[in-house]
Design a protein around this motif. Structure first.
Motif, PDB file in Angstrom:
ATOM      1  N   SER A  99       0.737  -1.189   0.207  1.00  0.00           N
ATOM      2  CA  SER A  99      -0.678  -0.345  -0.112  1.00  0.00           C
ATOM      3  C   SER A  99       1.047   1.252  -0.104  1.00  0.00           C
ATOM      4  O   SER A  99       2.311   0.797   0.335  1.00  0.00           O
ATOM      5  CB  SER A  99      -1.577   0.249   1.000  1.00  0.00           C
ATOM      6  OG  SER A  99      -0.432   0.202   2.165  1.00  0.00           O
ATOM      7  N   CYS A 100       0.342   2.503  -0.569  1.00  0.00           N
ATOM      8  CA  CYS A 100       1.334   3.527   0.011  1.00  0.00           C
ATOM      9  C   CYS A 100       2.263   3.938   1.284  1.00  0.00           C
ATOM     10  O   CYS A 100       3.210   4.621   1.235  1.00  0.00           O
ATOM     11  CB  CYS A 100       0.558   4.845  -0.484  1.00  0.00           C
ATOM     12  SG  CYS A 100      -0.143   5.689   0.648  1.00  0.00           S
ATOM     13  N   LEU A 101       1.241   3.923   2.509  1.00  0.00           N
ATOM     14  CA  LEU A 101       2.269   4.020   3.714  1.00  0.00           C
ATOM     15  C   LEU A 101       2.086   4.578   4.074  1.00  0.00           C
ATOM     16  O   LEU A 101       2.647   5.424   4.768  1.00  0.00           O
ATOM     17  CB  LEU A 101       3.352   2.848   3.826  1.00  0.00           C
ATOM     18  CG  LEU A 101       3.043   0.843   3.737  1.00  0.00           C
ATOM     19  CD1 LEU A 101       4.864   0.128   3.848  1.00  0.00           C
ATOM     20  CD2 LEU A 101       2.258   0.550   4.440  1.00  0.00           C
ATOM     21  N   ASP A 102       1.494   5.863   3.287  1.00  0.00           N
ATOM     22  CA  ASP A 102       1.811   7.754   3.833  1.00  0.00           C
ATOM     23  C   ASP A 102       0.690   8.222   3.412  1.00  0.00           C
ATOM     24  O   ASP A 102       1.000   9.377   3.471  1.00  0.00           O
ATOM     25  CB  ASP A 102       2.358   8.053   2.701  1.00  0.00           C
ATOM     26  CG  ASP A 102       3.364   9.093   2.851  1.00  0.00           C
ATOM     27  OD1 ASP A 102       3.771   9.450   3.339  1.00  0.00           O
ATOM     28  OD2 ASP A 102       3.337  10.265   1.570  1.00  0.00           O
ATOM     29  N   CYS A 103      -0.706   8.142   3.144  1.00  0.00           N
ATOM     30  CA  CYS A 103      -1.888   8.498   3.082  1.00  0.00           C
ATOM     31  C   CYS A 103      -2.890   8.307   4.727  1.00  0.00           C
ATOM     32  O   CYS A 103      -2.079   7.051   5.450  1.00  0.00           O
ATOM     33  CB  CYS A 103      -2.735   7.423   2.326  1.00  0.00           C
ATOM     34  SG  CYS A 103      -3.527   6.317   2.552  1.00  0.00           S
ATOM     35  N   GLU A 104      -3.731   9.622   4.380  1.00  0.00           N
ATOM     36  CA  GLU A 104      -3.906   9.437   5.564  1.00  0.00           C
ATOM     37  C   GLU A 104      -4.644   7.525   6.347  1.00  0.00           C
ATOM     38  O   GLU A 104      -4.784   7.449   7.563  1.00  0.00           O
ATOM     39  CB  GLU A 104      -5.606  10.238   5.949  1.00  0.00           C
ATOM     40  CG  GLU A 104      -6.366  10.416   6.925  1.00  0.00           C
ATOM     41  CD  GLU A 104      -7.661   9.541   7.033  1.00  0.00           C
ATOM     42  OE1 GLU A 104      -7.580   9.437   8.688  1.00  0.00           O
ATOM     43  OE2 GLU A 104      -7.700   8.289   6.922  1.00  0.00           O
ATOM     44  N   ARG A 105      -5.444   7.176   5.379  1.00  0.00           N
ATOM     45  CA  ARG A 105      -5.669   5.715   5.629  1.00  0.00           C
ATOM     46  C   ARG A 105      -4.419   4.644   6.316  1.00  0.00           C
ATOM     47  O   ARG A 105      -4.787   3.933   7.025  1.00  0.00           O
ATOM     48  CB  ARG A 105      -6.044   5.153   4.541  1.00  0.00           C
ATOM     49  CG  ARG A 105      -7.801   5.601   4.345  1.00  0.00           C
ATOM     50  CD  ARG A 105      -8.713   5.028   2.752  1.00  0.00           C
ATOM     51  NE  ARG A 105      -9.937   5.492   2.682  1.00  0.00           N
ATOM     52  CZ  ARG A 105     -10.977   4.851   1.996  1.00  0.00           C
ATOM     53  NH1 ARG A 105      -9.964   3.969   1.056  1.00  0.00           N
ATOM     54  NH2 ARG A 105     -12.098   5.831   2.412  1.00  0.00           N
ATOM     55  N   CYS A 106      -3.467   4.784   5.927  1.00  0.00           N
ATOM     56  CA  CYS A 106      -2.713   4.092   5.969  1.00  0.00           C
ATOM     57  C   CYS A 106      -1.928   4.454   7.334  1.00  0.00           C
ATOM     58  O   CYS A 106      -1.045   3.880   8.104  1.00  0.00           O
ATOM     59  CB  CYS A 106      -1.108   3.953   4.934  1.00  0.00           C
ATOM     60  SG  CYS A 106      -1.842   2.794   3.626  1.00  0.00           S
ATOM     61  N   GLU A 107      -1.760   5.695   7.364  1.00  0.00           N
ATOM     62  CA  GLU A 107      -1.306   6.050   8.799  1.00  0.00           C
ATOM     63  C   GLU A 107      -2.796   6.057   9.978  1.00  0.00           C
ATOM     64  O   GLU A 107      -1.806   6.229  11.053  1.00  0.00           O
ATOM     65  CB  GLU A 107      -1.245   7.334   8.760  1.00  0.00           C
ATOM     66  CG  GLU A 107       0.174   7.925   8.306  1.00  0.00           C
ATOM     67  CD  GLU A 107       0.555   9.251   7.881  1.00  0.00           C
ATOM     68  OE1 GLU A 107      -0.133  10.283   8.488  1.00  0.00           O
ATOM     69  OE2 GLU A 107       1.335  10.051   7.017  1.00  0.00           O
ATOM     70  N   TYR A 113      -6.912  -0.529   2.798  1.00  0.00           N
ATOM     71  CA  TYR A 113      -8.558  -0.223   2.841  1.00  0.00           C
ATOM     72  C   TYR A 113      -7.983   1.574   1.598  1.00  0.00           C
ATOM     73  O   TYR A 113      -8.340   2.542   0.824  1.00  0.00           O
ATOM     74  CB  TYR A 113     -10.035   0.995   3.433  1.00  0.00           C
ATOM     75  CG  TYR A 113     -10.245  -0.415   4.137  1.00  0.00           C
ATOM     76  CD1 TYR A 113     -11.205  -0.704   3.844  1.00  0.00           C
ATOM     77  CD2 TYR A 113      -9.938  -0.846   5.218  1.00  0.00           C
ATOM     78  CE1 TYR A 113     -12.016  -1.947   3.883  1.00  0.00           C
ATOM     79  CE2 TYR A 113     -10.495  -1.770   6.177  1.00  0.00           C
ATOM     80  CZ  TYR A 113     -11.728  -2.584   5.210  1.00  0.00           C
ATOM     81  OH  TYR A 113     -12.218  -3.058   6.144  1.00  0.00           O
ATOM     82  N   CYS A 114      -6.268   1.264   1.370  1.00  0.00           N
ATOM     83  CA  CYS A 114      -5.553   2.175   0.699  1.00  0.00           C
ATOM     84  C   CYS A 114      -5.148   2.081  -1.015  1.00  0.00           C
ATOM     85  O   CYS A 114      -5.690   0.941  -1.224  1.00  0.00           O
ATOM     86  CB  CYS A 114      -4.277   2.676   0.865  1.00  0.00           C
ATOM     87  SG  CYS A 114      -3.469   2.767  -0.440  1.00  0.00           S
ATOM     88  N   PRO A 115      -5.505   3.156  -1.533  1.00  0.00           N
ATOM     89  CA  PRO A 115      -6.662   3.273  -2.852  1.00  0.00           C
ATOM     90  C   PRO A 115      -4.965   2.530  -3.876  1.00  0.00           C
ATOM     91  O   PRO A 115      -5.063   1.740  -4.335  1.00  0.00           O
ATOM     92  CB  PRO A 115      -6.618   4.349  -3.344  1.00  0.00           C
ATOM     93  CG  PRO A 115      -6.566   5.192  -2.144  1.00  0.00           C
ATOM     94  CD  PRO A 115      -6.431   4.543  -1.319  1.00  0.00           C
TER      95      PRO A 115
END
Ligand code: ZN
Ligand code: ZN
Length: 361
Positions: A99-107, A113-115
């Motif tokens: 996952s991106c490990l950087d977006c609001e969801r990942c954080e 649920y990360c795009p």
């Protein structure tokens, strides 16, 4: 050709004959600085493996190797790995590998649920490499998605926790399963049987729902307090009216579930959470007026944090899921596919004997 440039696996090569996979070799993903190489020792067989291998979910890559309940040993760590893994550690990988490990969801521990989610097999990474799963000699994964496995859990019982287990544990936690709560588990199969064990271990009063009587005995053995055979028992919607705080739909298809009936046993503000990833054309159908006051959601996997919690709980409470072992290989995977498709398993398969099928050279 073999490790580290090539991995071996058992893959679907003939799409019309997907129940007879073959031993294949394929290029490994490029090694990145946060990656971990794992020599695989066991892999659970998940319903998703069958959906994907059979083509229910659409296009399959060539030489598709499925499997996303992987247990193995760390054999190589990238220079930027910082989660504390060591060479030789026993670890697990579930159904998500990026996952991106950087977006609001990942954080906020919502990486499923990360795009930018990449699933463990049959999906392209941003660089175009198509992921390959765990019916294989090795897997190469970003360390965030590599979970240390507590010593107390035997390997064959740990594997199914990585997808099936976390898939029901996450909605139980998020739905508010706790001591004193009344929790329904609908569909008593691979995931549902773990749902009963976990909900009970979390202190809930557990209601098992299945269409027929044939899962009653097993459900009670697993710890259910009540059993409802929805097609055979008359008047259950009145008997259990307004009973449940949480309900997890664990059936592999929603087409045979009568959601309008199930809603009747929910309390106001109760939560119904489905974990279903059915065939592409299935819909969740419900009458709006029946839904008064009840929340409905669909859950996907669980976060790294939840996986660590689940493995800790299973070790601590010595929870024993019901697993049948099969040796990995063309014959073993074929048997797993055919029997899973028929629902002929109590309640989960784990493929073992990886060292025989994929000897070290
Ligand atoms: Zn993200
Ligand atoms: Zn799965």
């Amino acid at each position: 050709m073999s490790y580290p440039e090539y991995f071996q696996g058992i893959g679907v090569v003939d799409k019309d004959n997907w129940t007879h996979p073959k031993h294949v070799s394929y290029a490994a993903k490029e090694f990145k600085e946060c990656d971990v190489d794992i020599e695989i020792e066991a892999c659970g067989v998940c319903g998703s493996d069958i959906h994907c291998a059979s083509g229910d979910w659409g296009e399959r890559r060539d030489k598709l190797v499925v499997g996303h309940e992987v247990i193995g040993r760390v054999i190589k760590l990238g220079p930027e790995c910082h989660t504390g893994l060591k060479i030789g550690d026993r670890v697990g990988v579930g159904a998500q590998v990026a996952s991106c490990l950087d977006c609001e969801r990942c954080e906020h521990d919502n990486e499923p649920y990360c795009p930018k989610f990449v699933t463990t097999y049959n999906q392209a990474y941003p660089d175009g490499y198509i992921s390959q799963g765990g019916y294989a000699s090795h897997i190469r994964v970003h360390e965030h998605f590599v979970i240390p496995v507590p010593e107390k859990i035997p390997t064959h019982l740990a594997a199914p926790l990585l997808c099936g287990g976390i898939t029901v544990y996450s909605p139980l936690v998020r739905g508010g399963c706790a001591p004193g709560k009344k929790v329904g588990i609908v569909g008593i199969g691979g995931i549902g049987h773990m749902g009963i064990l976990f909900a009970k271990a979390m202190g809930a009063e557990v209601y098992a729902f299945s269409r027929h009587e044939n899962k009653r005995e097993d459900s009670m053995k697993l710890g259910a307090d009540h059993y409802i055979a929805t097609l055979e028992e008359e008047g259950w919607t009145e008997k259990y009216f307004n009973s449940l705080d949480v309900m997890i739909l664990c059936a592999s298809s929603l087409s045979q579930i009568n959601l309008d009936d199930l809603i009747k046993v929910m309390k106001v503000e109760g939560k119904i959470i489905s974990i279903c990833v059915p065939e592409n054309d299935e819909m969740m159908i419900v009458k709006p007026l029946g839904l008064l006051g009840v929340y409905v959601s669909n859950s996907l996997l669980g976060s790294r944090k939840e996986l660590l919690e689940l493995l800790h709980m299973v070790a601590e409470k010595d929870i024993k899921i019901w697993v049948e072992k099969l040796p990995v290989g063309e014959a073993g995977v074929s048997e797993a596919f055919i029997r899973m498709k028929k629902g002929d398993v109590r309640y989960r398969f784990t493929l073992t004997d990886f060292d025989k099928e994929f000897p070290k050279n």
